[in-house]
Design a protein around this motif. Sequence first.
Motif, short mmCIF file in Angstrom:
data_model
loop_
_atom_site.label_atom_id
_atom_site.label_comp_id
_atom_site.label_asym_id
_atom_site.label_seq_id
_atom_site.Cartn_x
_atom_site.Cartn_y
_atom_site.Cartn_z
N UNK A 144 38.01 64.12 36.79
CA UNK A 144 38.93 64.25 38.02
C UNK A 144 39.23 63.21 38.66
N UNK A 145 38.83 62.05 38.40
CA UNK A 145 39.31 60.86 38.78
C UNK A 145 39.82 59.92 37.94
N UNK A 146 41.30 59.57 38.22
CA UNK A 146 41.93 58.77 37.27
C UNK A 146 41.67 57.23 37.18
N UNK A 147 41.91 56.37 36.30
CA UNK A 147 41.48 54.91 36.38
C UNK A 147 42.58 54.60 37.08
N UNK A 148 42.45 53.09 37.35
CA UNK A 148 43.38 52.30 37.78
C UNK A 148 44.44 51.92 36.57
N UNK A 149 45.76 51.26 36.95
CA UNK A 149 46.46 50.74 36.00
C UNK A 149 45.90 49.56 35.45
N UNK A 150 46.39 49.21 34.33
CA UNK A 150 45.81 47.85 33.55
C UNK A 150 47.02 47.13 33.46
N UNK A 151 47.00 45.74 33.43
CA UNK A 151 48.17 44.84 32.95
C UNK A 151 47.56 43.64 32.32
N UNK A 152 48.38 43.27 31.42
CA UNK A 152 48.11 41.92 30.56
C UNK A 152 47.88 40.93 31.58
N UNK A 153 46.98 39.78 31.24
CA UNK A 153 46.54 38.82 32.11
C UNK A 153 47.51 37.54 31.95
N UNK A 154 48.62 37.24 32.72
CA UNK A 154 49.47 35.99 32.54
C UNK A 154 49.90 35.77 31.15
N UNK A 155 50.21 36.81 30.35
CA UNK A 155 50.91 36.40 29.30
C UNK A 155 49.69 36.27 28.19
N UNK A 156 48.38 36.53 28.27
CA UNK A 156 47.46 36.71 27.28
C UNK A 156 47.47 37.75 26.80
N UNK A 157 46.26 38.00 25.73
CA UNK A 157 46.17 39.09 25.56
C UNK A 157 45.08 40.09 25.77
N UNK A 158 44.56 39.60 27.28
CA UNK A 158 43.51 40.03 28.03
C UNK A 158 44.01 40.95 28.91
N UNK A 159 43.70 42.30 29.35
CA UNK A 159 43.97 43.09 30.16
C UNK A 159 42.91 43.15 31.30
N UNK A 160 43.54 43.36 32.29
CA UNK A 160 42.60 43.40 33.74
C UNK A 160 43.10 44.53 34.51
N UNK A 161 42.61 45.07 35.51
CA UNK A 161 42.74 46.12 36.45
C UNK A 161 43.96 45.61 37.44
N UNK A 172 44.69 34.16 46.41
CA UNK A 172 46.12 34.42 46.28
C UNK A 172 46.56 35.09 45.02
N UNK A 173 45.97 34.80 43.91
CA UNK A 173 46.25 35.40 42.75
C UNK A 173 45.48 36.79 42.63
N UNK A 174 44.47 36.96 43.16
CA UNK A 174 43.84 38.43 43.24
C UNK A 174 44.99 39.39 43.98
N UNK A 175 45.32 38.78 45.10
CA UNK A 175 46.24 39.55 46.07
C UNK A 175 47.54 39.99 45.20
N UNK A 176 48.00 38.90 44.73
CA UNK A 176 49.25 38.96 43.79
C UNK A 176 49.28 40.09 42.79
N UNK A 177 48.10 40.13 42.05
CA UNK A 177 47.96 40.91 40.89
C UNK A 177 47.60 42.38 41.52
N UNK A 178 47.62 42.56 42.68
CA UNK A 178 47.30 44.03 42.90
C UNK A 178 48.66 44.96 43.05
N UNK A 179 48.37 46.26 43.00
CA UNK A 179 49.48 47.23 43.45
C UNK A 179 49.48 47.28 44.84
N UNK A 180 50.67 46.65 45.63
CA UNK A 180 50.66 46.66 46.90
C UNK A 180 51.77 47.78 47.43
N UNK A 181 51.87 48.87 46.55
CA UNK A 181 52.74 49.78 47.16
C UNK A 181 52.44 50.59 48.40
N UNK A 182 51.28 50.53 48.75
CA UNK A 182 50.63 51.30 49.75
C UNK A 182 51.17 50.48 51.15
N UNK A 183 51.99 49.18 51.08
CA UNK A 183 52.45 48.73 52.30
C UNK A 183 51.87 47.59 52.67
#
Length: 754
Positions: free
Chosen positions: A101-118, A162-173
């Motif tokens: 009942x709880x969906x995961x977070x979106x994933x994104x590739x890490x700075x053009x590498x083939x590693x994915x992070x949340x 700064x990298x942490x914050x910039x890599x988050x989904x900030x659509x909450x304002x």
Amino acid sequence: MVTSTVGFPCMGAKRELKVALEAFWKDALPEDGLRAVFAEVEAAGVAAAAAAGVRLIGVGDASLSGLMADTTSRLGLEAPRHAALPAGLGRYFAASRGTAGVTALDMSKWFGTNWHDLVPEIGVPSPSTAGGAGWGDLVARVRTAQQAVGVDRVVPIVLGPVTYASSCDLSGGATVASVVAAITPSYVEALRALAATGVPEVQMHEPTLVTSAAADARPVYEAAYKELATAGVGMHLVAPYDDLGESFEWAPRLPGVTAVGLDFTTGDNLGLLRKSKWPAGVRLGAGVVDGRSVWAEADAAAATLAAVRAAAGPGVDVAVQPSCTLAHLPLDLAAERKLPAELTARLAFALQKVDLLVKLAAASAEPPREGAALLGSSMDDTIAAAIDEALFSRPASFAERRPQQFTVPGGLGTMSIGSFPQTPAIRRLRAAFKAGRLPAADYTSALDAATVECVLLQRDTLGLDVLVHGELERTDMVEFFASKMHGYAATTAGWVRSVGSLCVRPPIVMGDVSRRDAPMTVREWRVAQDAAGPDVPVKGMLTGPGTLLAWSFPRKDIPRRAQALQLAAAVRAEVADLEAAGARIIQVDEPALREGLPLKRHAWDAALTAATRAFRLATCGAAAGTQIVTHICYSDWADAAVLAALDALDADVLTVENERSGGAALTALAEAGYARDLAPGVFDIHSDVVPAADTMRARVDAFLAAGLSPERLWVVPDCGQKTASPALAEASLTAMVSAATAARAACHKAAVTA
Ligand code: MET
Ligand SMILES: [Zn+2]
């Protein structure tokens, strides 16, 4: 000269961490068992770097799930739906894997590498770190490493704020600045606690410094580092994956920064260094050993190091380090037994790169080794000019083609993205075959039987409109094709972590690429189509040239676009063979299209043009009546240039991940006026939970409400299902088909009553 590492592979020589993670998820290993394996693999990495003689050993980028996930827990920035779960590993993994009942977070590739992070969701304008777990786990790991190799050799690795914050989904304002302001006090505490262990410095990894967004973030960096500097421990700012660009002037001068690790294997940090004056008292970490390439290039690294020293001038303390973490490389070349000797002589994996660092620092240059160039290749940029321009266009426009192609009456056709579960039985068969315990003929006939079963499941039990053969014979969509081509080398143990516990073995482009086992896929397609019978189409399934290249280790001495075009020619020949065999629908997957883009925005247009041209060369030989499908996974949909490139692919059907990114793909494409067939995924294949038919029906209704006609719309999963259990895949697709059927009936009723 000081040597420094900035991260190391963490799966273990025998992928122990993968095995432990999967056992833990299945409740077959307790938490302390998982933590023990993690500690062992981390300790082995530290020991290897110490044994090689590395002076400053980075500790802290090993992770159960990724640095974004770890940092989120430390800061207490879990999304509300995850924060509500009891603290602990269950909650930690719910972020990446979802739970009932709880969906995961979106994933994104890490700075053009083939590693994915949340991609953590910061749901509120001003987040708080009050509930965070804190940094005690990292402090403890640092102490453990210090006991093993000495206090002065261990350097903690921290993902910068700064990298942490910039890599988050900030659509909450929230904004990058507001998140950074909120989390910096926690970082200061971390730095103080780490300093108290006696570490000589702390690595702050800030890859956003090399992106186009860095210029705007400068005030945020300055404010944050001013506060971080109060902790009183020297910070080694690590900026991998490209050059610093405009931030070259200010980033090395950020408060508290005592060393800066730069990537000298890509971009033009050397040119920037020559033009500017390096700040006094700041060590320059020369990332001359390429952490993303398996080519050794000892001579090139030595030459670059010499050039860096010359450009920096006499007063600058220069250290040698990898360009980025070594986690994007396989662990140990010595584990490879089957690579051709002339190739092995030119390669270096993570352990060998560590040795190389130490040798470079000691200036005891290795005996000169030949570069990849001597392996030979006719590939260069003249290949592009030599190809007839007509080969890049379909013979007819989409409007002319579409009526000649397959259509489901009433629209909303259903199909999968290609792969079906790799069951334990199939894995056992493959293992027996590879170990020589199962003759090739028996292996093939067993796989064929499984393929037939998979087709009948789709046709009779699930009732899908377009079938696939299931990709049961493929371990991996890139490795499989590489194994059927000249010019490619496959490793036997060259695993690289891609996401979660998933590891891949990227093949190595050695020289000219062409099909060896031609055709590569027709036999399995035919087995499936014969089983399906004449009335139901089976899609041919191919991997596109851009993805083949992006998920391989390419040659470094040949332009990528030339390598992509050569791969495209091989795919084009396979498309022709599938067509000749009777395939009317052919899917050419390009999941790497968006992720492969350069980190600097100004370089995108050229890269997107190269990617679309390679795709078009691969697919435009198809007759008008052949439906070309493509598939893209996670992407950043906001960019007009990316949307234009998707359009320029000129595929007849575009399947895109949609569910996990909350409908972003579909909205963006609909707004951009995308006019060909669209197949937005209606459920997340990474979740262990069977999606509800009602939810999927609501998605389809929303797509229709967005103005897409049922005739242009397909109903599909977000991605392939090879990692799902057979029961999950079957239940999910059953629910998906019933959602599509209900939506189709409603459309029909609406049409009749209108
Ligand atoms: C990462 S995209 C995967 C596409 C492939 N056809 C599959 O279904 O697995
Ligand atoms: Zn995908």
